[in-house]
Design a protein around this motif. Structure first.
Motif, PDB file in Angstrom:
ATOM      1  N   SER A 155       1.086  -1.280   0.004  1.00  0.00           N
ATOM      2  CA  SER A 155       0.090  -0.137  -0.183  1.00  0.00           C
ATOM      3  C   SER A 155       1.018   1.044   0.059  1.00  0.00           C
ATOM      4  O   SER A 155       1.877   1.237   0.449  1.00  0.00           O
ATOM      5  N   LYS A 193      -4.404  -0.919   3.779  1.00  0.00           N
ATOM      6  CA  LYS A 193      -4.166  -0.835   5.367  1.00  0.00           C
ATOM      7  C   LYS A 193      -5.189  -0.980   6.348  1.00  0.00           C
ATOM      8  O   LYS A 193      -4.620  -1.514   7.343  1.00  0.00           O
ATOM      9  N   PHE A 229      -4.743   5.210  -4.396  1.00  0.00           N
ATOM     10  CA  PHE A 229      -5.342   5.872  -3.133  1.00  0.00           C
ATOM     11  C   PHE A 229      -6.201   4.904  -2.587  1.00  0.00           C
ATOM     12  O   PHE A 229      -6.104   4.528  -1.160  1.00  0.00           O
ATOM     13  N   SER A 245      -3.136  10.502  -2.025  1.00  0.00           N
ATOM     14  CA  SER A 245      -4.458  11.554  -2.050  1.00  0.00           C
ATOM     15  C   SER A 245      -4.096  12.727  -2.736  1.00  0.00           C
ATOM     16  O   SER A 245      -4.841  13.462  -3.295  1.00  0.00           O
ATOM     17  N   ASN A 285       1.825   5.398   0.624  1.00  0.00           N
ATOM     18  CA  ASN A 285       1.497   6.154   1.525  1.00  0.00           C
ATOM     19  C   ASN A 285       0.176   7.065   1.381  1.00  0.00           C
ATOM     20  O   ASN A 285       0.022   7.544   0.224  1.00  0.00           O
ATOM     21  N   LEU A 286      -0.745   7.121   2.244  1.00  0.00           N
ATOM     22  CA  LEU A 286      -2.077   7.771   1.957  1.00  0.00           C
ATOM     23  C   LEU A 286      -1.870   9.418   1.464  1.00  0.00           C
ATOM     24  O   LEU A 286      -2.656   9.700   0.788  1.00  0.00           O
ATOM     25  N   SER A 336      -5.140   1.498  -1.591  1.00  0.00           N
ATOM     26  CA  SER A 336      -4.087   1.505  -0.603  1.00  0.00           C
ATOM     27  C   SER A 336      -4.811   1.557   0.707  1.00  0.00           C
ATOM     28  O   SER A 336      -4.360   1.035   1.698  1.00  0.00           O
ATOM     29  N   TYR A 337      -5.845   2.543   0.756  1.00  0.00           N
ATOM     30  CA  TYR A 337      -6.503   2.532   2.033  1.00  0.00           C
ATOM     31  C   TYR A 337      -7.331   1.243   2.403  1.00  0.00           C
ATOM     32  O   TYR A 337      -7.099   0.947   3.633  1.00  0.00           O
TER      33      TYR A 337
END
Length: 100
Positions: A45, A95, A88, A52, A47-48, A91-92
């Motif tokens: 994932s 996580k 995004f 974003s 980095n949010l 990945s969210y």
């Protein structure tokens, strides 16, 4: 100097800038496809914050190209925006899975 070379190769046209921007934007989107494949599989994932903010930034450029009438760049940046958006969202999701 570079502009002179481009004008000699392609002739002067305001659309040449649209094409150059579109090629670079499309390359940025295509380069992310292996990353997207890994995120879809749930292996990694991103980095949010990075995903974003990049989605928002590329989205702003997409709207700007639409307003300017740079249609080829608009399509290429729209593709990149969609790729970043999926990076995004997925990945969210990844996580969230790791926290459970």
């Amino acid at each position: 100097m570079i502009l002179n070379i481009i004008n000699q190769l392609f002739g002067y046209s305001p659309n040449i800038h649209d094409i150059i921007i579109a090629i670079v934007s499309l390359m940025f989107g295509i380069i992310l496809l292996p990353q997207l494949k890994d995120v879809i599989k749930g292996n990694i994932s991103l980095n949010l914050y990075t995903a974003s903010l990049t989605t928002v930034g590329v989205g702003i450029l997409t709207v700007n190209f639409f307003i300017m009438g740079f249609w080829i760049s608009f399509i290429a940046d729209f593709f990149s925006t969609i790729v970043w958006f999926f990076l995004f969202v997925l990945s969210y999701r990844n996580k969230k899975k790791l926290k459970v």
